[in-house]
Design an enzyme around this catalytic site. Sequence first.
Site, PDB file in Angstrom:
ATOM      1  N   ILE A 486     -30.287  19.513  46.799  1.00  0.00           N
ATOM      2  CA  ILE A 486     -30.786  19.025  45.516  1.00  0.00           C
ATOM      3  C   ILE A 486     -29.603  18.966  44.564  1.00  0.00           C
ATOM      4  O   ILE A 486     -28.950  19.983  44.315  1.00  0.00           O
ATOM      5  CB  ILE A 486     -31.886  19.953  44.960  1.00  0.00           C
ATOM      6  CG1 ILE A 486     -33.062  20.021  45.933  1.00  0.00           C
ATOM      7  CG2 ILE A 486     -32.352  19.465  43.589  1.00  0.00           C
ATOM      8  CD1 ILE A 486     -34.115  21.038  45.535  1.00  0.00           C
ATOM      9  N   HIS A 487     -29.335  17.803  44.023  1.00  0.00           N
ATOM     10  CA  HIS A 487     -28.132  17.602  43.220  1.00  0.00           C
ATOM     11  C   HIS A 487     -28.495  17.317  41.760  1.00  0.00           C
ATOM     12  O   HIS A 487     -29.433  16.565  41.490  1.00  0.00           O
ATOM     13  CB  HIS A 487     -27.334  16.419  43.781  1.00  0.00           C
ATOM     14  CG  HIS A 487     -26.028  16.185  43.105  1.00  0.00           C
ATOM     15  ND1 HIS A 487     -24.963  17.052  43.257  1.00  0.00           N
ATOM     16  CD2 HIS A 487     -25.616  15.201  42.264  1.00  0.00           C
ATOM     17  CE1 HIS A 487     -23.945  16.588  42.544  1.00  0.00           C
ATOM     18  NE2 HIS A 487     -24.320  15.465  41.927  1.00  0.00           N
TER      19      HIS A 487
END
Length: 512
Positions: A486-487
């Site tokens: 998850i960025h």
Amino acid sequence: MGGCDRTFQAHQSGLLQKLLEEDPAYDYDLIVIGGGSGGLSCAQEAAALGRRVMVLDVVVPSPQGTSWGLGGTCVNVGCIPKKLMHQAALLGQALTDSRKFGWEYNQQVKHNWETMTEAIQNHIGSLTRGCRRALREKAVAHVNSCGEFVEHHKIKATNGKGQETYYTAAKFVIATGERPRYLGIQGDKEYCITSDDLFSLPYCPGATLVVGASPAALECAGFLAGLGLEVTVMVRSQLLRGFDQEMAEKVGSSMQQLGVRFLRKFVPVEVQQLEKGSPGKLKVVAQSTEGTEMIEGLYNTVLLAIGRDSCTKKIGLEKIGVKVNEKTGKVPVNDVEQSSVPYVYAVGDVVEGKPELTPVAVQAGKLLARRLFGGRLEKCDYINAPTVVFTPLEYGCCGYAEEKAVEVYRKENLEVYHTLFWPLEWTVARRDSNTCYAKIICSKFDNDRVIGFHVLGPKAGEITQGFAAAMKCGLTKQLLDDTIGIHPTCAEVFTTLEITKSSGLDITQKGC
């Protein structure tokens, strides 16, 4: 019981089993000595399974006179107030960072200790009331008395007025927990405080000497420094004994960056009161652990966090033959928490060789009750128990420390992946780019299974909790590589680990 239909209904509800198994020779099916997390978990689960249960719980005031209610260390003088004070300190850091993000404020910002402690104690009060309510709702008898075995299956309960009552039970659980240890030097109990006292201290502690290098010592030192106080930590030997030592030293370095002063390899030998007050002024005399060098220091408060002693000495275990480690006071148990006496069990911090963690005690207590009274077989997993040290920069871990992994698996059978990382939130705030650190330890000949997980960074507890579940499911390095991160988050760094320690390659962050 009536006719066939009512008998069948009783069987379906579990009432029939309860009636068949109850032993009328005893007052209770289960008596739990200790009203902390593990004891309450076990008692409530046993009651939910239809058993007659009693909890005996009393708090002996600290040398400074501090006492509290039901719920044990975690609720009253441990995890809960510690995390809230940690949060108070983080808010102070956020104020500093906020200017870089465009927030403008001209008024002087200061912290009010009394406001914080009052709010925290109010919350703790609501939790202890909740504990009492939960026992009432499950029909668990709660007796505010000290419990002491007088003979097999029989205990004496002594209340605060010295009144004695006797109870019998088929089974007992020891869940008495631990209390902070004192140094045994002149002035320690007279003038020093411990974590038993800090969270309800009615005044700001001022310049503080923290003695010890336990998680509690570093956590308290961290949030006190974060609140703007002058903090010194006196360490006898190593930081965070029992934890991964590479991580422990990184924790110490991160605290030094925030202004915490460390005195390594010194121990106090005397504490003198120079001035009374709230706080007063104390002089501490300390000696080197490596020679005869003596040093002195002046502080407003001395906080002792050198370890904890098990509360097993005055509950009559010797009268019924329960074996206790003479040095530590802990109770040796087998893999089902059973002591040397078959009807006596133990959970929580009094158990020898097990992690001293609230969720571990809760899980062990619940599973014990299910095995004793519910026909279940599940045992507590003590190896993959995740934990976090709530220092200003949090340290989360699960599984083996690197040193322990080498001891168990041998170095040549391990691969260690690691990296430093720079949280996005730290970039604009211009905080150091090479302080946060991630590391996994993999077993080469078990499909690169992750047997050790370590992270030093913001919200490390939240990160570790998720990966701990994956480790329970057999997490491997390949599975991490196959996971989409998850960025932009700190946790995503574990999905892109490439550099091994054995390669010797540089892991410092140089920005984009």
